[in-house]
Design an enzyme around this catalytic site. Sequence first.
Site, mmCIF file in Angstrom:
data_model
loop_
_atom_site.group_PDB
_atom_site.id
_atom_site.type_symbol
_atom_site.label_atom_id
_atom_site.label_comp_id
_atom_site.label_asym_id
_atom_site.label_seq_id
_atom_site.Cartn_x
_atom_site.Cartn_y
_atom_site.Cartn_z
ATOM 1 N N SER A 139 31.290 34.621 48.750
ATOM 2 C CA SER A 139 30.071 35.743 48.040
ATOM 3 C C SER A 139 28.989 34.509 48.606
ATOM 4 O O SER A 139 29.727 33.215 48.489
ATOM 5 C CB SER A 139 29.984 36.407 47.726
ATOM 6 O OG SER A 139 28.981 36.684 47.116
ATOM 7 N N TYR A 152 32.019 39.176 38.984
ATOM 8 C CA TYR A 152 31.567 38.843 40.328
ATOM 9 C C TYR A 152 32.502 37.193 40.524
ATOM 10 O O TYR A 152 33.160 36.734 41.793
ATOM 11 C CB TYR A 152 30.839 39.950 41.044
ATOM 12 C CG TYR A 152 31.247 39.354 42.291
ATOM 13 C CD1 TYR A 152 31.775 41.298 43.318
ATOM 14 C CD2 TYR A 152 29.545 38.672 42.966
ATOM 15 C CE1 TYR A 152 31.903 40.619 44.359
ATOM 16 C CE2 TYR A 152 30.141 38.747 44.342
ATOM 17 C CZ TYR A 152 31.694 40.230 45.012
ATOM 18 O OH TYR A 152 30.584 39.878 46.133
#
Length: 274
Positions: A139, A152
């Site tokens: 990401s 995350y």
Amino acid sequence: MQELDGKVAVVTGAGSGIGEGIVRAAAAAGMKVVVADIDLAKAQAVAADLGENALAYQVDVASLASVEGLRDATLERFGVVHLLCNNAGVWIGALMHDADIKDWQYLINVNLYGVIHGVKAFLPLLVAQGEGHIVNTASMGGLISGPPEGLYTTTKFAVVGLSEALLMEVAEKGVGVSVLCPGLVNTNLITQSFAVRPDELDSGIDHQQVAPDVASGISPLLVGEQVMDAVREGGFYVITHDDYRDVIAMRHDGILAALDDHARRYGSTSGKVV
Ligand SMILES: NC(=O)c1ccc[n+]([C@@H]2O[C@H](COP(=O)([O-])OP(=O)(O)OC[C@H]3O[C@@H](n4cnc5c(N)ncnc54)[C@H](O)[C@@H]3O)[C@@H](O)[C@H]2O)c1
């Protein structure tokens, strides 16, 4: 891997979002595909749309045995694997001061162990055949961090580090590696992460108020096409947005400034025995 036509791709988390975009782009490039997802109904719907060269398979990437089952089912159906996309992932936008340990465990099990299990189960095959490519979905949160992405981003930085080391490890073995670092992509990430969360890892805390606005993101199909370009061309970092350039530069400048500051305060360590 320049020629994709007729080759075999396995994509996890392919029942929805970016994984679906990747598997559709792979099929459009002539590849036979395994549409793997914990949500079998979603995987079956995508595979049915792609036709007879697509196999739907239910996998839980948090389980090594389940990912080994995916590998075996792929070999049974297609006899070979060329491309593995470790893409399945989940999101919890928890602040670290009120996250439950189950929140951490859920994200680490899927986002990090999911990639590790894919590498463990498939890499020996690719190395033995001297041909293949692995794409790991990280990401933009694997390159820069900030609240409420603490949990995350921990998993995604680890995926970037794993991928960088893997690239160097297999560079001479005929196996390519890419790490996908998207910004916002219009997917089901926020709702699906909640829907497929195992009961035993449900902390009961509602962190959804700090979820990013993925609906404002780009099309997952576009991301899938960019992934195929990287596989063909051997590109490593697959960057889907250039909006974050200044933030990445600021992070790297901070690291370099700390190195320079160390040298100024304590003298250079190069060549010294410490
Ligand atoms: N959407 C974004 O803005 C964005 C940005 C950066 C990175 N990502 C990453 O992209 C990847 C794909 O997410 P998405 O945005 O397409 O979300 P999505 O929810 O639309 O797709 C993810 C798929 O993974 C599946 N999945 C979840 N847990 C699984 C498990 N344990 N085993 C197998 N499959 C599982 C889900 O059922 C779902 O079909 C994730 O790794 C995510 O972290 C997404």
